[in-house]
Design an enzyme around this catalytic site. Structure first.
Site, mmCIF file in Angstrom:
data_model
loop_
_atom_site.group_PDB
_atom_site.id
_atom_site.type_symbol
_atom_site.label_atom_id
_atom_site.label_comp_id
_atom_site.label_asym_id
_atom_site.label_seq_id
_atom_site.Cartn_x
_atom_site.Cartn_y
_atom_site.Cartn_z
ATOM 1 N N CYS A 1 5.678 -32.833 36.913
ATOM 2 C CA CYS A 1 4.531 -32.689 36.022
ATOM 3 C C CYS A 1 3.893 -31.313 36.236
ATOM 4 O O CYS A 1 4.098 -30.688 37.285
ATOM 5 C CB CYS A 1 3.503 -33.791 36.273
ATOM 6 S SG CYS A 1 2.934 -33.884 37.981
ATOM 7 N N CYS B 1 1.939 -30.975 39.332
ATOM 8 C CA CYS B 1 2.713 -30.978 40.571
ATOM 9 C C CYS B 1 3.163 -29.553 40.900
ATOM 10 O O CYS B 1 3.114 -29.124 42.051
ATOM 11 C CB CYS B 1 3.942 -31.867 40.436
ATOM 12 S SG CYS B 1 3.578 -33.508 39.796
#
Lengths: 347, 82
Positions: free
Chosen positions: B10, B13
């Site tokens: 993501c 992240c």
């Protein structure tokens, strides 16, 4: 999370800053209309009755108004969400029976911070701790559907009645679709590896405890979310403004009006592959409604765009077999169609 | 010291991973930064929202990007523990 140090000294200043921010907000909101009017019609010398004048006036008033509302609502929702975490939701839902569980899950879906990028670990966490599949779905349907951006845009462009209708019917769809999926007992269509996963002990990280933390969290949410969606707001309102100024009255009545029975399912189908956040789609839809589209059709279209999206399907595909994805799309889609017809019939 | 960023690709992240790398190199700490992207491994740490941050096996945050100051203080604590 260990908060490193308490900051009692800065707390009063924080409240002072908040009060100042609130006062500035109210002042800005008060002066929006005269100011935007002055710019469009006096400074730019546009005629309010002309196509261009009405489009520009609409744009200059709506963009700052929506951005202000968006900031406020994201902030308030951020404060509420600082009280909830997915771990707490899991705890509250563990061992819950269906029915009550679906209602609770859909409600928690609204107030718990959620990002569809975290849908997989959340799904695993719920299923692992014995939250029934249908209850898990109620959460996963309501969480993206009823979100702060949609709320702010609906409130700003349609008023509180439509915003409340959206929340209530969104909850209704999430509760009933989750309940139906639970009744169908489709556990065999969950990816096999899900039931083999050994989850570590869930950590109840104590996140935001003091008000300073909560306010920090909400301010951060405003930065993140408004920082991300503002281009969509501007683009959406620009398209909406063009429609407002140039498209003739009743243009949409034949296509998205009440009399076209097929318009509701068509709107839902068109909405599934479309992935736009609410910020881009709601201003356009509002302009279409002005031109004769009916509320039920419009509501169904928005729900479909926001709640059913290809990226989410792709994420969920990692934990669900395609049969269950199909049932999910079918059940939620049918629920949204029902909402569309209901409002076309009632209003 | 071993630092793990948990998350399956993501945007946040990746941001967290970059931030951790930055803090580690600024502090010149002897730390190895790993990215864990397999969900089976991620949930083993008992988190339900990504990105997650794990330092020497201990979950420090989940579902958000901690501030630079927070990350620094966690690393300092672990370092001082010896």
């Amino acid at each position: 999370m260990s908060k490193v140090e308490e900051q009692p000294a800065s707390a009063p200043w924080l409240w002072v800053k908040l009060v100042i921010a609130a006062a500035l907000w109210v002042a800005a909101y008060q002066y929006l209309e005269p100011l935007s009017g002055a710019v469009s019609y006096s400074l730019l010398g546009l005629d309010p009755a002309s196509h261009l004048g009405s489009a520009v006036g609409f744009f200059l008033y709506d963009v700052p108004k929506i951005l202000l509302l968006l900031s406020l609502i994201v902030f308030l929702v951020g404060i509420v969400r600082s009280f909830f975490t997915p771990e707490r939701a899991r705890k509250a839902l563990g061992g819950r029976r269906e029915g009550i569980g679906n209602v609770l899950a859909a409600t928690l879906g609204i107030v718990t911070p959620f990002c569809s990028c975290s849908a997989v670990p959340l799904f695993l966490g719920f299923v692992e701790s014995g939250v029934p599949l249908g209850v898990t779905f109620s959460f996963l349907i309501s969480a993206p559907m009823v979100n702060e951006v949609a709320l702010a845009l609906l409130f700003g462009m349609f008023g509180w009645r439509v915003a409340a209708l959206y929340v209530a019917t969104g909850l209704g769809v999430a509760i009933s679709a989750g309940w139906i999926i639970g009744r169908l007992h489709l556990e065999r269509w969950v990816a096999d590896w899900v039931y083999q996963v050994r989850m570590g002990e869930v950590q109840l990280l104590e996140g935001h405890q003091s008000w300073t933390d909560r306010i920090d969290y909400a301010v951060q949410a405003v930065r993140d979310i408004v920082g991300k969606v503002w281009p969509y707001v501007i683009a959406g309102i620009a398209v909406g403004a063009a429609i407002h100024g140039y498209v003739p009255e009743d243009f949409m009545a034949g296509i998205m009006g009440k009399s076209a029975w097929w318009s509701v399912p068509a709107a839902v189908l068109v909405g599934i592959p479309m992935y736009s956040n609410a910020a881009g789609i709601i201003p356009v839809v509002q302009a279409l409604m002005e031109k004769g589209a009916s509320l039920g059709t419009v509501l169904a279209f928005m729900m479909s765009v926001i709640a059913l999206s290809l990226p989410e399907v792709i994420i969920l595909r990692r934990v669900l077999k395609w049969q269950l994805i199909a049932v999910f799309l079918g059940v939620v889609g049918t629920g949204i169609i029902a909402v569309g017809y209901l409002f076309n019939a009632v209003l | 010291m071993n630092i793990k960023v948990l998350g399956s690709g993501c945007a946040n992240c990746k941001k967290l991973e970059a931030l951790v790398e930055e803090v580690v190199s600024e502090m010149d700490a002897a730390a190895e930064v790993q990215h864990v992207s397999d969900y089976k491994d991620i949930v083993r740490y008992g988190i339900m929202a990504t990105p997650g941050l794990v330092i020497d096996g201990e979950v420090k945050s989940a579902g958000r990007i901690p501030s630079k100051a927070e990350i620094t203080s966690w690393i300092v604590t672990v370092l001082s523990r010896g």
